[in-house]
Design an enzyme around this catalytic site. Structure first.
Site, PDB file in Angstrom:
ATOM      1  N   GLY A  39       7.214  -0.659 -41.758  1.00 16.67           N
ATOM      2  CA  GLY A  39       7.504  -0.333 -40.364  1.00 16.67           C
ATOM      3  C   GLY A  39       8.910   0.232 -40.249  1.00 16.67           C
ATOM      4  O   GLY A  39       9.779  -0.091 -41.075  1.00 16.67           O
TER       5      GLY A  39
ATOM      6  N   GLN B 208      16.641   2.710 -36.294  1.00 23.65           N
ATOM      7  CA  GLN B 208      16.994   2.637 -37.719  1.00 23.65           C
ATOM      8  C   GLN B 208      17.260   4.000 -38.337  1.00 23.65           C
ATOM      9  O   GLN B 208      17.737   4.087 -39.466  1.00 23.65           O
ATOM     10  CB  GLN B 208      15.882   1.925 -38.499  1.00 23.65           C
ATOM     11  CG  GLN B 208      15.730   0.467 -38.114  1.00 23.65           C
ATOM     12  CD  GLN B 208      14.632  -0.185 -38.921  1.00 23.65           C
ATOM     13  OE1 GLN B 208      13.469  -0.098 -38.581  1.00 23.65           O
ATOM     14  NE2 GLN B 208      15.011  -0.822 -40.025  1.00 23.65           N
TER      15      GLN B 208
ATOM     16  N   LEU C  94      14.483  -2.716 -43.540  1.00 20.94           N
ATOM     17  CA  LEU C  94      15.026  -1.578 -44.290  1.00 20.94           C
ATOM     18  C   LEU C  94      16.495  -1.329 -43.958  1.00 20.94           C
ATOM     19  O   LEU C  94      17.187  -0.652 -44.711  1.00 20.94           O
ATOM     20  CB  LEU C  94      14.199  -0.319 -44.021  1.00 20.94           C
ATOM     21  CG  LEU C  94      12.747  -0.394 -44.509  1.00 20.94           C
ATOM     22  CD1 LEU C  94      12.024   0.917 -44.211  1.00 20.94           C
ATOM     23  CD2 LEU C  94      12.666  -0.722 -45.988  1.00 20.94           C
TER      24      LEU C  94
ATOM     25  N   GLU D  96       9.439  -4.620 -35.128  1.00 22.01           N
ATOM     26  CA  GLU D  96       9.862  -3.269 -34.732  1.00 22.01           C
ATOM     27  C   GLU D  96      10.204  -3.218 -33.241  1.00 22.01           C
ATOM     28  O   GLU D  96      11.131  -2.517 -32.838  1.00 22.01           O
ATOM     29  CB  GLU D  96       8.776  -2.242 -35.067  1.00 22.01           C
ATOM     30  CG  GLU D  96       8.364  -2.183 -36.536  1.00 22.01           C
ATOM     31  CD  GLU D  96       9.532  -2.064 -37.495  1.00 22.01           C
ATOM     32  OE1 GLU D  96      10.552  -1.453 -37.124  1.00 22.01           O
ATOM     33  OE2 GLU D  96       9.450  -2.606 -38.607  1.00 22.01           O
TER      34      GLU D  96
ATOM     35  N   HIS E 258      13.597  -4.267 -32.771  1.00 26.62           N
ATOM     36  CA  HIS E 258      14.562  -3.205 -33.107  1.00 26.62           C
ATOM     37  C   HIS E 258      14.887  -2.332 -31.902  1.00 26.62           C
ATOM     38  O   HIS E 258      16.052  -2.044 -31.642  1.00 26.62           O
ATOM     39  CB  HIS E 258      14.002  -2.294 -34.209  1.00 26.62           C
ATOM     40  CG  HIS E 258      14.323  -2.747 -35.597  1.00 26.62           C
ATOM     41  ND1 HIS E 258      15.615  -2.935 -36.046  1.00 26.62           N
ATOM     42  CD2 HIS E 258      13.523  -3.031 -36.659  1.00 26.62           C
ATOM     43  CE1 HIS E 258      15.590  -3.320 -37.320  1.00 26.62           C
ATOM     44  NE2 HIS E 258      14.333  -3.396 -37.717  1.00 26.62           N
TER      45      HIS E 258
HETATM   46 NI    NI Z   1      13.568  -3.949 -39.562  1.00 27.70          NI
END
Ligand code: NI
Length: 196
Positions: free
Chosen positions: A46, A51, A95, A137, A140
């Site tokens: 994801g 990001q 990530l 996500e 995020h």
């Molecule tokens: Ni993440």
């Protein structure tokens, strides 16, 4: 918006609360395609727009992590999550925090609605891994990271590793790799004025 890359913690865009997208143009479609490629390259399942340093309410998911399984690709534009049910605890990574893992408790099941890339409504109940990734996500795009959801003791155990990320970011800024906070804010405002 060329040459996207995944930004690491503690880049300030990761703390930006994203605004809804009002228009999806060819450039944004290309961005979303590029987000999938970056996600696969980094062996993730994801990736949220924050990001890749974009202040937009969009994230992509492929729970298989397999670039050949295109039918498993999901795009969530302006998502809304509700009707949380149950509780489940599992290990998560991110990530933007490579090498960091931690146990996160979340609702086991959620209802999500969003738009896909074609402007169609996505509306379903998710559980299992998909529910977890959607919630990760979704966090995020609100500026929340999974490390915010760790128990205090688990978080404390990661203190040194997280401090190393902070030092790395300081060094990257010193080399001009990342802008200062003010310029980052200005850049995000320009993108918001175009899409939000
Ligand atoms: Ni993440």
């Amino acid at each position: 918006m060329t040459a996207l890359e995944i930004i690491p913690y503690p880049h300030p865009t990761l703390r930006h609360k994203s605004k809804s997208i009002k228009r999806v143009d060819k450039e944004l479609k290309n961005v979303i395609r590029e987000m999938f490629e970056l996600m696969y390259d980094a062996r993730g399942i994801g990736l949220a727009a924050n990001q890749v340093d974009l202040p937009l309410r969009v994230f992509v998911i492929n729970t298989t992590g397999d670039p050949d399984q295109k039918d498993e690709e999901r795009v969530f534009i302006n998502p809304v999550i509700d009707s949380p049910k149950g509780k489940s605890e599992a290990e998560e990574g991110c990530l933007s925090l490579p090498g960091i893992l931690g146990m996160v408790a979340r609702p086991a099941q959620i209802h999500v609605s969003a738009y896909d890339l074609s402007g169609n409504t996505v509306d379903f109940v998710a559980d299992g891994l998909l529910a977890r990734v959607i919630q990760h996500e979704y966090d995020h795009i609100l500026g929340v990271l999974f490390i915010d959801r760790l128990s205090e003791s688990a978080r404390r155990q990661l203190d040194q590793e997280l401090e190393a990320f902070v030092l790395d970011m300081d060094n990257l800024r010193a080399t001009g790799k990342f802008l200062d906070d003010e310029k980052i804010g200005q850049r995000l405002a320009v993108i918001e004025s175009k899409y939000c």
